[in-house]
Design a protein around this motif. Structure first.
Motif, mmCIF file in Angstrom:
data_model
loop_
_atom_site.group_PDB
_atom_site.id
_atom_site.type_symbol
_atom_site.label_atom_id
_atom_site.label_comp_id
_atom_site.label_asym_id
_atom_site.label_seq_id
_atom_site.Cartn_x
_atom_site.Cartn_y
_atom_site.Cartn_z
ATOM 1 N N PRO A 216 0.805 -1.229 0.000
ATOM 2 C CA PRO A 216 0.000 0.000 0.000
ATOM 3 C C PRO A 216 0.836 1.277 0.000
ATOM 4 N N GLY A 217 2.056 1.205 0.510
ATOM 5 C CA GLY A 217 2.924 2.372 0.515
ATOM 6 C C GLY A 217 3.550 2.676 -0.823
ATOM 7 N N TRP A 218 3.373 1.801 -1.786
ATOM 8 C CA TRP A 218 3.928 2.013 -3.126
ATOM 9 C C TRP A 218 2.895 2.535 -4.121
ATOM 10 N N LEU A 219 1.627 2.587 -3.733
ATOM 11 C CA LEU A 219 0.547 2.889 -4.668
ATOM 12 C C LEU A 219 -0.298 4.049 -4.171
ATOM 13 N N ASP A 220 -0.766 4.831 -5.119
ATOM 14 C CA ASP A 220 -1.631 5.983 -4.867
ATOM 15 C C ASP A 220 -2.990 5.545 -4.294
ATOM 16 N N PRO A 221 -3.659 6.420 -3.545
ATOM 17 C CA PRO A 221 -4.994 6.074 -3.039
ATOM 18 C C PRO A 221 -5.982 5.640 -4.119
ATOM 19 N N ARG A 222 -5.796 6.103 -5.346
ATOM 20 C CA ARG A 222 -6.701 5.676 -6.425
ATOM 21 C C ARG A 222 -6.518 4.203 -6.772
ATOM 22 N N LEU A 223 -5.418 3.626 -6.301
ATOM 23 C CA LEU A 223 -5.200 2.182 -6.421
ATOM 24 C C LEU A 223 -5.318 1.502 -5.065
ATOM 25 N N GLY A 224 -5.855 2.227 -4.104
ATOM 26 C CA GLY A 224 -6.094 1.659 -2.786
ATOM 27 C C GLY A 224 -4.982 1.860 -1.785
ATOM 28 N N GLY A 225 -3.882 2.514 -2.192
ATOM 29 C CA GLY A 225 -2.732 2.666 -1.312
ATOM 30 C C GLY A 225 -2.680 4.010 -0.619
ATOM 31 N N ARG A 226 -1.479 4.368 -0.162
ATOM 32 C CA ARG A 226 -1.288 5.624 0.544
ATOM 33 C C ARG A 226 -0.076 6.405 0.015
ATOM 34 N N TRP A 227 0.481 6.007 -1.106
ATOM 35 C CA TRP A 227 1.620 6.680 -1.731
ATOM 36 C C TRP A 227 1.205 8.054 -2.217
ATOM 37 N N ASN A 228 2.096 9.032 -2.093
ATOM 38 C CA ASN A 228 1.808 10.394 -2.527
ATOM 39 C C ASN A 228 2.877 10.839 -3.514
ATOM 40 N N ALA A 229 2.470 11.175 -4.721
ATOM 41 C CA ALA A 229 3.424 11.519 -5.776
ATOM 42 C C ALA A 229 4.242 12.751 -5.413
ATOM 43 N N ASP A 230 3.615 13.765 -4.822
ATOM 44 C CA ASP A 230 4.338 14.998 -4.491
ATOM 45 C C ASP A 230 5.391 14.736 -3.408
ATOM 46 N N VAL A 231 5.007 13.981 -2.392
ATOM 47 C CA VAL A 231 5.950 13.660 -1.323
ATOM 48 C C VAL A 231 7.108 12.828 -1.865
ATOM 49 N N PHE A 232 6.789 11.867 -2.712
ATOM 50 C CA PHE A 232 7.816 10.996 -3.282
ATOM 51 C C PHE A 232 8.775 11.804 -4.154
ATOM 52 N N ALA A 233 8.230 12.703 -4.982
ATOM 53 C CA ALA A 233 9.079 13.519 -5.837
ATOM 54 C C ALA A 233 9.975 14.429 -5.023
#
Length: 238
Positions: A216-233
């Motif tokens: 879940p930490g690798w995927l965006d909420p739209r895929l059910g996860g909690r990854w955040n593109a802005d934070v990751f970038a």
């Protein structure tokens, strides 16, 4: 989305591991999941295929293959050389639709890229997605060359009026180079769709328990996860 079609910009970009991560994330949320591999190439009768690997990593998912061919070639070519029946897009759509009546989520993992031929009538994964009216998730590599391949795939999806769900980077290294870091901003810009995740390099080699806990930490909420593109970038371009 009851059916999600997963394709890549090419082969060996991390489709199976991304499929497993999406499946593991859905399972963790209490959803029932099926993984459909329409055409498995390059494996023998008793060898593990991509759907089997996704299940090993993700957990209790239903798996289904429609065709299996020994040579590591495009499905249409592999079927023809093996003297076996190919898997046309309509068979893929019918199988996915049936699985969707029994599961909360069906993941259809393609072979190679979007336009790889499944049969000698030029049927492709894109045709199956059209029959299913299903969104398409694109798995892309992280490094140099990915912008062109991802944009070409995006253009084809739009030309065919298919829903482009977004892009997941299939293998993100511990020490990304300059091109990889720049691609975090450039990928969504050139393809006109969101970046929906980044799976760490070597994730498929983790223990199933760790893989399931981390997915879940690798995927965006739209895929059910909690990854955040802005934070990751921000973390990877500082």
């Amino acid at each position: 989305m009851p059916v999600l079609v997963i394709t890549g910009t090419g082969t060996e970009v991390g489709k199976t591991v991304v499929t497993a991560a999406v499946a593991a994330t859905a399972l963790a949320a209490g959803r029932s999941v099926a993984v459909l591999k329409p055409a498995q190439t390059g494996v023998g009768p008793q060898e593990r295929g991509d759907a089997d690997e996704a299940a090993r990593l993700a957990g209790a998912v239903t798996t289904l293959e429609l065709g299996r061919y020994p040579e590591p070639l495009a499905p249409a070519t592999a079927a023809r050389r093996a003297g076996l029946a190919p898997v046309p897009p309509r068979d893929v759509a019918e199988a996915a639709a049936k699985l969707a009546t029994e599961h909360d989520l069906v993941l259809v993992e393609g072979a190679g890229g979007l336009l790889v031929r499944f049969d000698d009538e030029d049927g492709t994964l894109a045709d199956a997605a059209r029959l299913l009216d299903a969104p398409v998730l694109v798995v892309a590599p992280a490094g140099l060359g990915t912008l062109n391949a991802t944009e070409l795939t995006a253009r084809e999806l739009r030309f065919r009026e298919l829903e482009f769900a977004g892009v997941v980077i299939g293998s993100w290294p511990d020490a990304p180079d300059l091109a990889m870091r720049c691609n975090l901003a450039d990928l969504p810009a050139v393809c006109g769709a969101p970046l929906l995740g980044a799976v760490p390099a070597g994730a498929g080699g983790r223990s199933p328990a760790d893989f399931r806990a981390q997915s879940p930490g690798w995927l965006d909420p739209r895929l059910g996860g909690r990854w955040n593109a802005d934070v990751f970038a921000a973390a990877n371009t500082a």
